[in-house]
Motif scaffolding. Structure first.
Motif, mmCIF file in Angstrom:
data_model
loop_
_atom_site.group_PDB
_atom_site.id
_atom_site.type_symbol
_atom_site.label_atom_id
_atom_site.label_comp_id
_atom_site.label_asym_id
_atom_site.label_seq_id
_atom_site.Cartn_x
_atom_site.Cartn_y
_atom_site.Cartn_z
ATOM 1 N N UNK A 282 0.919 -1.118 0.093
ATOM 2 C CA UNK A 282 -0.066 -0.008 -0.036
ATOM 3 C C UNK A 282 0.968 1.174 -0.218
ATOM 4 N N UNK A 283 2.090 1.186 0.545
ATOM 5 C CA UNK A 283 2.934 2.443 0.663
ATOM 6 C C UNK A 283 3.511 3.016 -0.673
ATOM 7 N N UNK A 284 3.694 1.533 -1.298
ATOM 8 C CA UNK A 284 4.222 1.806 -2.750
ATOM 9 C C UNK A 284 3.276 2.414 -3.768
ATOM 10 N N UNK A 285 1.953 1.962 -3.502
ATOM 11 C CA UNK A 285 0.903 2.593 -4.310
ATOM 12 C C UNK A 285 0.574 3.997 -4.130
ATOM 13 N N UNK A 286 0.571 4.210 -2.749
ATOM 14 C CA UNK A 286 0.466 5.734 -2.721
ATOM 15 C C UNK A 286 1.707 6.613 -3.296
ATOM 16 N N UNK A 287 2.728 5.942 -2.928
ATOM 17 C CA UNK A 287 3.990 6.558 -3.557
ATOM 18 C C UNK A 287 3.952 7.032 -5.148
ATOM 19 N N UNK A 288 3.501 5.951 -5.768
ATOM 20 C CA UNK A 288 3.448 6.091 -7.270
ATOM 21 C C UNK A 288 2.329 6.886 -7.944
ATOM 22 N N UNK A 289 1.154 6.418 -7.245
ATOM 23 C CA UNK A 289 -0.312 7.147 -7.666
ATOM 24 C C UNK A 289 -0.539 8.571 -6.810
ATOM 25 N N UNK A 290 -0.235 8.795 -5.912
ATOM 26 C CA UNK A 290 -0.661 9.986 -5.074
ATOM 27 C C UNK A 290 0.657 10.882 -5.103
ATOM 28 N N UNK A 291 1.624 10.623 -4.885
ATOM 29 C CA UNK A 291 2.953 11.495 -4.828
ATOM 30 C C UNK A 291 3.751 11.408 -6.098
ATOM 31 N N UNK A 292 3.438 10.480 -7.099
ATOM 32 C CA UNK A 292 4.118 10.365 -8.418
ATOM 33 C C UNK A 292 5.497 10.212 -8.377
ATOM 34 N N UNK A 293 5.649 9.430 -7.460
ATOM 35 C CA UNK A 293 6.972 8.698 -7.207
ATOM 36 C C UNK A 293 7.582 7.550 -8.201
ATOM 37 N N UNK A 294 8.864 7.310 -8.137
ATOM 38 C CA UNK A 294 9.271 5.996 -8.857
ATOM 39 C C UNK A 294 9.095 4.837 -7.830
ATOM 40 N N UNK A 295 9.068 3.663 -8.361
ATOM 41 C CA UNK A 295 8.718 2.346 -7.738
ATOM 42 C C UNK A 295 10.068 1.853 -7.398
ATOM 43 N N UNK A 296 10.367 1.880 -5.693
ATOM 44 C CA UNK A 296 11.340 1.422 -5.445
ATOM 45 C C UNK A 296 11.111 -0.288 -5.101
ATOM 46 N N UNK A 297 12.516 -1.059 -5.154
ATOM 47 C CA UNK A 297 12.192 -2.385 -5.006
ATOM 48 C C UNK A 297 11.702 -2.973 -3.711
ATOM 49 N N UNK A 298 11.961 -2.141 -2.632
ATOM 50 C CA UNK A 298 11.543 -2.542 -1.304
ATOM 51 C C UNK A 298 10.024 -2.700 -1.297
ATOM 52 N N UNK A 299 9.332 -1.790 -2.077
ATOM 53 C CA UNK A 299 7.984 -1.846 -2.182
ATOM 54 C C UNK A 299 7.159 -2.954 -2.907
ATOM 55 N N UNK A 300 8.260 -4.019 -3.702
ATOM 56 C CA UNK A 300 7.558 -4.992 -4.351
ATOM 57 C C UNK A 300 7.525 -6.317 -3.549
ATOM 58 N N UNK A 301 6.445 -6.655 -3.307
ATOM 59 C CA UNK A 301 6.327 -8.098 -2.590
ATOM 60 C C UNK A 301 6.167 -9.467 -3.143
ATOM 61 N N UNK A 302 5.828 -9.279 -4.450
ATOM 62 C CA UNK A 302 5.681 -10.451 -5.378
ATOM 63 C C UNK A 302 5.960 -10.205 -6.828
ATOM 64 N N UNK A 303 6.731 -11.255 -7.495
ATOM 65 C CA UNK A 303 7.167 -11.094 -8.728
ATOM 66 C C UNK A 303 6.441 -12.294 -9.622
#
Length: 352
Positions: A282-303
């Motif tokens: 959820x933190x990564x979703x907020x970062x890229x959708x709301x704050x227009x940030x890049x996706x950091x690897x630490x936010x990835x939980x499954x590949x």
């Protein structure tokens, strides 16, 4: 809107080209005459034409569509020279030459090949030649297929920075349902909102020889208008239809242009196939959708999937909803130990 049009992409489908003995020569001559008239008025024209498989079917005396991809490829190989011969003879009467440009999705997905294809079209137009584009059915396999020439016409319009896309068909425009089966079908002269159109339009049938139908034209119009290119769907057999459209006459259905996507954004959304999926917290979703940030690897939980650096992946939340697409900076194997930005903001399209 049409006063400033300089470069036009015209798409014709198999139904318009189909005659009793193969390609309808009378229609091809009509089309050539109208395009020649546009050329005399200072317009540049790129023609996206179906008909190769149809020409192959007629040349071999078949009365059906191909059953398999291999049959389609073979029939296209047989029919393409017949189709180009018809165009060559028709345009010759007006002192114009034609060029065959065969494309696959790979030619449009790769930035380098995209630019090379654009340069080829530019050179042909500079020489005063009419480019005739088609999908390269003879070598296309499922992974590199564009699928239909309606969508190809949208991609070509984007590729050449067209000012207008005209899709000619056997109907005089768009209706809310199939007018051949529904006497109460309502004609739609202007489309301002594709979202509203999707709620009301029921026109997903396919034709005897075509691969699409009206719905693929709507899909193509959606792509082109998002790059700021207006689209007109009109009856190809109407007299002087191209001239009338360019003169601003209300002919067919006009799709008004929308936002102007970047070329990279367009390729990510519509041309580059997703090779895998990244499920993020959820933190990564907020970062890229709301704050227009890049996706950091630490936010990835499954590949999921097998992808390499430079491939496009879908980015999903933990409930499986797609929130973005983007170009990944590491492979699926490397992502496990990768630290830092795995999808940069500049290489990402947020969908949520």
């Amino acid at each position: 809107m049409f006063n400033k049009v300089k470069r036009v992409v015209v798409k014709v489908g198999s139904q318009l080209l189909a005659g009793e003995e193969g390609i309808d020569r009378e229609f091809v001559e009509k089309l050539a005459g109208e395009i020649a008239e546009l050329r005399q008025n200072g317009k540049e024209v790129i023609l996206v034409s179906s008909g190769a498989v149809l020409a192959g079917i007629k040349a071999l005396g078949l009365n059906r569509k191909p059953f398999s991809l291999q049959e389609k490829q073979a029939l296209s190989a047989v029919g393409q020279p017949y189709l180009m011969a018809e165009y060559r003879e028709a345009f010759k009467k007006y002192g114009l030459k034609v060029a065959q440009v065969l494309l696959t999705a790979e030619d449009l997905r790769s930035k380098e090949r995209f630019i090379n294809a654009r340069n080829t079209f530019e050179a042909l137009l500079k020489f005063g030649v009419i480019p005739v584009a088609n999908e390269n059915d003879t070598v296309s396999v499922e992974e590199i297929k564009i699928g239909d020439n309606d969508n190809l016409s949208a991609h070509v319009s984007v590729l050449v920075d067209a000012d207008l896309l005209v899709m000619l068909t056997v109907t005089n425009g768009l209706y809310d349902k199939d007018p051949s089966k529904n006497p109460d079908a309502r004609f739609i002269p202007v489309v301002e909102s594709l979202e509203e159109l999707e709620k009301t339009c029921d026109f997903r049938g396919k034709t005897a020889f075509g691969t699409g139908g009206m719905w693929t034209k709507i899909e193509a119009a959606a792509k082109a208008t998002q790059k700021g290119i207006p689209v007109v769907i009109a009856g190809g057999r109407e007299e002087k239809v191209l001239e009338r459209i360019l003169n601003g006459e209300r002919v067919g259905t006009l799709f008004l242009p929308d936002k102007r996507l970047r070329a990279k954004t367009y390729r990510i959304l519509y041309l580059m196939e997703s090779k895998g999926s990244l499920f993020i917290d959820d933190g990564a979703v907020e970062a890229i959708v709301v704050h227009k940030k890049s996706l950091l690897s630490k936010g990835v939980k499954k590949v999921e999937g097998d992808f390499k650096r430079g491939d496009v992946v879908e980015i999903l939340d933990l409930n499986g909803r797609v929130v973005a697409k983007g170009i990944v900076r590491c492979s699926s194997e490397e992502l496990i130990s990768f630290k830092g930005v795995c999808v940069h903001r500049d290489d990402m399209v947020v969908l949520k």
